[in-house]
Motif scaffolding. Structure first.
Motif, PDB file in Angstrom:
ATOM      1  N   VAL A   1       0.833  -1.196   0.000  1.00 36.62           N
ATOM      2  CA  VAL A   1       0.000   0.000   0.000  1.00 36.62           C
ATOM      3  C   VAL A   1       0.872   1.252   0.000  1.00 36.62           C
ATOM      4  CG1 VAL A   1      -1.653   1.302   1.387  1.00 36.62           C
ATOM      5  CG2 VAL A   1      -1.903  -1.155   1.138  1.00 36.62           C
TER       6      VAL A   1
ATOM      7  N   LYS B   1     -12.431  -2.238   1.427  1.00 35.23           N
ATOM      8  CA  LYS B   1     -12.490  -3.373   0.503  1.00 35.23           C
ATOM      9  C   LYS B   1     -12.736  -4.670   1.263  1.00 35.23           C
ATOM     10  CE  LYS B   1      -9.869  -6.343  -2.491  1.00 35.23           C
ATOM     11  NZ  LYS B   1     -10.398  -7.503  -1.798  1.00 35.23           N
TER      12      LYS B   1
ATOM     13  N   TYR C   1      -5.012   3.085   3.332  1.00 34.32           N
ATOM     14  CA  TYR C   1      -5.366   1.995   4.237  1.00 34.32           C
ATOM     15  C   TYR C   1      -6.867   1.977   4.518  1.00 34.32           C
ATOM     16  CZ  TYR C   1      -0.686   0.275   5.146  1.00 34.32           C
ATOM     17  OH  TYR C   1       0.548  -0.314   5.007  1.00 34.32           O
TER      18      TYR C   1
ATOM     19  N   LEU D   1      -8.387   0.202   1.722  1.00 36.60           N
ATOM     20  CA  LEU D   1      -8.131  -1.228   1.823  1.00 36.60           C
ATOM     21  C   LEU D   1      -9.050  -1.859   2.874  1.00 36.60           C
ATOM     22  CD1 LEU D   1      -6.223  -3.340   0.630  1.00 36.60           C
ATOM     23  CD2 LEU D   1      -4.739  -3.010   2.596  1.00 36.60           C
TER      24      LEU D   1
END
Lengths: 545, 541
Positions: free
Chosen positions: B252, B285, B279, B282
């Motif tokens: 990342v 997700k 982050y 992420l």
């Protein structure tokens, strides 16, 4: 229409056009193979009236192994005379269709709900929609399909005021099926839905007009139907990508079929067979498109979204949910807009059906027919939130509105950066970058070699089309040279796999391949790498031992 | 009321049957975690010490690669005493409390929808869809401590709402159950504190009125947690979390740095490509992964332990009523309708921080709420369809169709689970140990040492389990090693050597991977998976 509404929609359409046309020749960085094939076939049609395979004015265009509806190629032809055979010419039909879609969305929403503010919001949200911009900035035929849907609906609604518009609606509906595969499933469903919802209004239109419209629809469709019925190969693509194809099955399903095949018991066969799995994947493939991640965070394959982004802005998620909730609530209440809400809802629910039949789900092109329903739901959500805010104190309104605007602006800027700057770096290999310079280089070296062998294996499959496109190879000569042959070979170019061990001492030949085709310590004459250097094409010549 | 009780009893009985029927044989074998639960319960029941000899472990149970919250082992002491050290006994606690969750869910629904006219219908349907939920059935049929934690949280919530609505003192057992859930599974350690704090905030007035009991409940929780605080905050406790969490993914940061470079290192690019933003994306997700419709309704978890693969975590037909339920919950706003959403959204947070998503086990805590949403959708649909008529469409006919669809969905799950699942996915359950150990015990007298490969993972615990080794004898003879992270591993005990290269001299029997047999070996016996693939071989040299 009020003056400021005209002003605003002009502004919105200008924004839409700017976002779609800006730097169109180099973002996305290069043409992918489908775009190149469309471009060269348009070029071929313009000069010879035939496509690359020598078929006169095709209805279904053969592109590599696949037969696709040909309309897009014809749309490129007028642009060729202004921009020559270039990325700009190939992409401009999609850019134009995308811009038109924004205007049509405004007009349609205005007709359906009679509210200027809603129509402005919907068209504005579509104009900045990452999903729509993505598909409007490359030669994606589905994007023209979306505009054809909108045109069909627009003329259909217009016909309630002036019945002759129904004819145009029929023509547009017919034409839409020449744009993209999924339209062939979607449009018939869409039209049937419109007819059912607007039964009352249609009954007011005279029978003769209705019949003429139907005749126009069928008439436009006829050539396509004839070709589809006579050309067996046209089903090839459908079959290859569909869940029918056995190789498309998921691993554990294949394993189950294998295990079941060993037994003679009835029950395992009843539970595990292609039909059952087909039905399951059909429902699953449909549902797969209601995946928040796919829509808002990840997208699917690189060519379909900007890096680090989904298909829609993250801030649209709460508004989308509020919007859907609002629409459903008003649908239940049954007011004068019930029909409009029915259209919106069914449009949304019909859109993923064509993709459900295929294996790679979720798929943002096969479901492009979703657009502009997402923008519309978000517009409803936006209006709902703004109405809610009006009940708050003035200072609270300002704080919340400015806060919201800052968040939206942040994501918009983030998107612009991801699309216009980051995309080329991270995804250049997915757009098959490098061919333009490589072909130019090969053409300057051409005189020194008797043969030029170009790899046609992954990632360089279908490399021949790039050579045709970037050398502007004379289409009539090409058709002559390849007549009756299945492999591509023209001028001194041969397209075949490279087996380096057997070719290492051949110094009459120039080899063009990817890194996979050569040993890693090879010295290349030239290297054409993707921008992040993850893949590269090499020009290599053999050496006499 | 009487009618409701009868129906409720029937549904719970059916659900119990689904959870207990053949639970010792299907799933076909024990995972190593299950074997560890069983053996530790056995050891605790023998002399009050865990397998490595710690007296009544409180904060954690030491196990390979993990420090387990210990409750499941204690719950299994009695079943193991009664039924012996068997698969059935090991899974009993999960199956039993899973069945009991059904009953409590009815009463929880009564409290959540306290003001609704149809609350009994909502309750009955909630129990019914939970009873036939593939998700809950799969997790109740193996020794998954997550399933027990779900029971504690559901009962804790039932009593918590009871304290708000009925008797003040309910808050004390509620506090006890919530605290127990923290000692049962990791997910509640994040979910329960957040959920309870928010609920305390929402019901602050009522809790303040009952301040004596509220304070006692709080005190009880603190007292129970205090002895473990040191462990909870220790590096060992967070080790497992660090291994699986997304925030240690440095790609990342590499990507963000590259993006800033692509922008020419200008200041605004550092704001756009801030690592906190990256982050957060992420996290989102992984969080939303758990709401993936393919996971929920079509394929289920990729791990075949949590899903039979052919059916989702929920039934396909549930998808319709899930959406209908969500819509009408918001629209009708009955009772504490918002609690369903609060619980669902908070329940997914821990799973969102992990790399492996979607994850059916780490999100099981949300299952009762998801099922309640589906039940609500069903209840509304039934209410509407009972009187619906439109030309050719008869509402009652549609209801019949829905019933048939549920029957087909459930039938498909049940038949695949019974006939196909044990055969096709036996390898997911480390199948092969039981048969090979039975062979070893029949011939071991002829050998000086047994060398066991760890190709299926953690072999020693299976030898302890299936040979019913006396824990005291094991502790005496075992050679225990610790890896760099401080996790234990047993390299040998008695004549059994696990994944060891140095073996004593003498006659040795090897139990190994069939792909790794030396050419000059004498094959003694081959062990097969249920689908006919070779899984282990016994050979000598």
């Amino acid at each position: 229409m009020k003056k400021n509404v005209v002003l605003l929609i002009t502004l919105i359409v200008s924004i839409a056009f700017t976002l779609r046309v800006w730097d169109i020749g180099s973002v996305p960085i290069s043409l992918d193979w489908d775009e190149v094939a469309l471009g060269y076939n348009a070029y071929s049609l313009l000069h010879t009236g035939k496509d690359e395979y020598g078929v006169s004015f095709p209805v279904l265009l053969r592109s590599f192994g696949d037969y696709k509806p040909a309309l897009y190629t014809y749309l490129i032809i007028p642009f060729l005379s202004f921009f020559d055979l270039s990325a700009v010419a190939v992409r401009l039909p999609s850019v134009s269709a995308g811009t038109l879609a924004v205007l049509l969305t405004f007009l349609i929403v205005r007709m359906l709900w009679k509210k200027d503010s809603l129509a402005l919001w919907a068209s504005f949200l579509l104009s900045i929609s990452p999903w729509h911009i993505q598909m409007s900035r490359a030669a994606f035929e589905a994007n023209v399909g979306v505009t054809a849907n909108l045109l069909t609906l627009f003329f259909f609604l217009k016909s309630f005021q002036k019945s002759s518009f129904l004819l145009l609606a029929g023509v547009c509906a017919g034409l839409s099926m020449y744009t993209y595969q999924s339209e062939k499933v979607f449009m018939p469903l869409f039209v049937s839905m419109l007819v059912l919802v607007y039964k009352k209004q249609l009954q007011k239109i005279s029978l003769s007009v209705r019949i003429t419209a139907l005749v126009a629809f069928v008439g436009v469709l006829l050539p396509l139907l004839v070709v589809m019925a006579t050309n067996q190969a046209s089903f090839a693509r459908f079959y290859a990508t569909s869940v029918f194809a056995s190789h498309g099955g998921v691993n554990f399903q294949q394993r189950a079929l294998f295990l079941v095949a060993q037994s003679h018991a009835f029950l395992p066969h009843l539970l595990n067979n292609h039909y059952v799995f087909f039905v399951i994947s059909l429902f699953g493939g449909y549902l797969a498109h209601f995946n928040i991640n796919w829509l808002f965070v990840t997208g699917d394959i690189p060519r379909h979204h900007a890096p680090g982004m989904g298909l829609l802005y993250l801030w649209e998620l709460p508004l989308l949910l509020i919007g859907i909730y609002t629409c459903l609530s008003r649908l239940i209440k049954k007011d004068e807009s019930t029909q409009s809400f029915l259209v919106l809802l069914f449009w949304f629910l019909l859109a993923p059906i064509p993709a459900a039949f295929t294996a790679d789900v979720p798929h943002s092109i096969r479901t492009l027919n979703f657009l502009p329903t997402f923008s519309l739901f978000v517009a409803f959500g936006m209006q709902e939130v703004l109405t809610y805010l009006q009940r708050k104190a003035l200072w609270q309104q300002y704080v919340l509105k400015i806060g919201g605007a800052v968040v939206m602006l942040f994501f918009f800027l983030y998107y612009l950066n991801q699309y216009f700057v980051q995309q080329n770096y991270f995804y250049s290999q997915d757009w098959q970058y490098g061919y333009k310079d490589m072909v130019a280089k090969v053409n300057t070296l051409k005189g020194r070699y008797t043969n030029i062998v170009i790899s046609n294996e992954v990632p360089m499959d279908q490399s021949y089309i790039f050579f045709l496109f970037y050398s502007k190879y004379d289409p009539s000569r090409y058709q002559e040279e390849t007549k009756g042959r299945s492999e591509h070979q023209f001028s001194s170019f041969t397209f075949r796999p490279i087996r380096w061990k057997d070719e290492v001492s051949d110094d009459h030949t120039l080899f063009v391949g990817s890194r996979n085709d050569f040993p890693s310590n090879i010295t290349a004459l030239s290297t054409f790498a993707s921008l992040n250097n993850e893949s590269a094409m090499l020009l290599v010549s053999g050496k006499k031992e | 009321m009487k009618k409701t009780s009868v129906i409720l009893a029937l549904i719970v009985l059916m659900g119990t049957l689904f959870r207990f029927f053949g639970v010792g044989e299907n799933p076909v074998s024990l995972t190593w975690d299950e074997a560890a639960w069983g053996y530790n319960a056995y050891a605790l029941g023998t002399d009050g010490k865990d397998e490595f000899g710690r007296m009544f472990p409180y904060s954690y149970l030491e196990s390979f690669g993990d420090y387990k919250p210990p409750v499941y082992a204690y719950l299994s002491i009695l079943p193991v005493k009664v039924f012996g050290l068997t698969e059935f006994a090991t899974r009993f606690a999960s199956a039993f409390l899973g069945s009991l969750t059904l009953l409590v869910t009815f009463f929880l629904a009564q409290r959540i929808f306290f003001s609704a006219k149809n609350k009994q219908l909502y309750g009955l349907l909630s129990v019914a869809v939970l009873a036939i939920s593939p998700w809950h059935i799969m997790l109740s049929r193996a020794a998954f401590e997550a399933n027990v934690a779900t029971f504690f949280v559901v009962s804790g919530m039932w009593l918590f709402l009871g304290a708000i609505q009925e008797k003040k003192w309910y808050i004390i057992p509620s506090s006890l159950l919530f605290t127990l859930s923290l000692y049962t599974f990791n997910t509640p350690r994040v979910v329960v504190p957040i959920l309870v704090c928010l609920l305390a905030l929402i019901f602050r007035k009522k809790l303040w009125e009952n301040k004596r009991y509220t304070f006692l409940a709080f005190l009880l929780a603190v007292l129970l947690l205090l002895p473990s605080m040191q462990f909870f905050l220790s590096p060992q406790a967070s080790l497992r979390f660090k291994e699986v969490n997304i925030f240690s993914d440095i790609s990342v940061i590499t990507t963000a740095n590259q993006e800033v470079t692509n922008d020419g290192n200008v200041w605004w690019s550092k704001i756009l490509h801030n690592r906190r933003v990256a982050y957060s994306l992420l996290f989102l997700k992984h969080y939303f992964d758990n709401l993936d419709p393919q996971f929920l309704f079509m394929k289920g978890d990729q791990n075949a332990k949590f899903s039979i693969q052919f059916v989702g975590e929920l039934l396909l037909i549930d998808s319709v009523f899930f959406f209908v339920g969500i819509f009408f919950l918001i629209r009708k706003k009955e009772g504490y309708w918002w609690l369903l959403f609060l619980w669902l959204f908070i329940g997914l947070i821990p799973a969102g921080t992990a790399r492996e998503t979607p994850h059916a086990l780490r999100t099981e805590i949300t299952v009762p709420m998801i099922q309640m949403m589906i039940a609500y959708g069903l209840a509304v649909s039934i209410g509407y369809l009972r009187t619906f008529r439109l030309k050719y469409i008869d509402g009652q006919l549609v209801l019949l169709f829905i019933l048939v669809a549920y029957g087909m969905n459930l039938g498909y799950f049940f038949l695949q689970y019974t006939f196909m699942y044990p055969k096709q996915f036996s390898s997911a359950w480390e199948y092969g140990y039981k048969e090979s150990i039975a062979y070893v015990s029949s011939v071991e007298k002829q050998y000086d040492a047994i060398s066991v490969s760890d190709v299926l993972g953690r072999p020693y615990i299976y030898y302890l389990f299936y040979m019913k080794i006396d824990p005291m004898e094991f502790r005496k003879k075992a050679v225990v090693k610790r890896d760099v992270f401080g996790f234990v591993n047993v390299s040998s005990f008695g004549k059994y050597y696990f994944a060891q290269s140095t073996l004593p001299a003498g006659k040795i029997l090897y139990i190994a991977d069939p792909k790794n047999v030396p050419q000059d070996a004498h094959l003694m016996k081959t062990f097969f998976l249920r689908d006919g693939e070779k899984v282990l071989v016994a050979y000598t040299l």
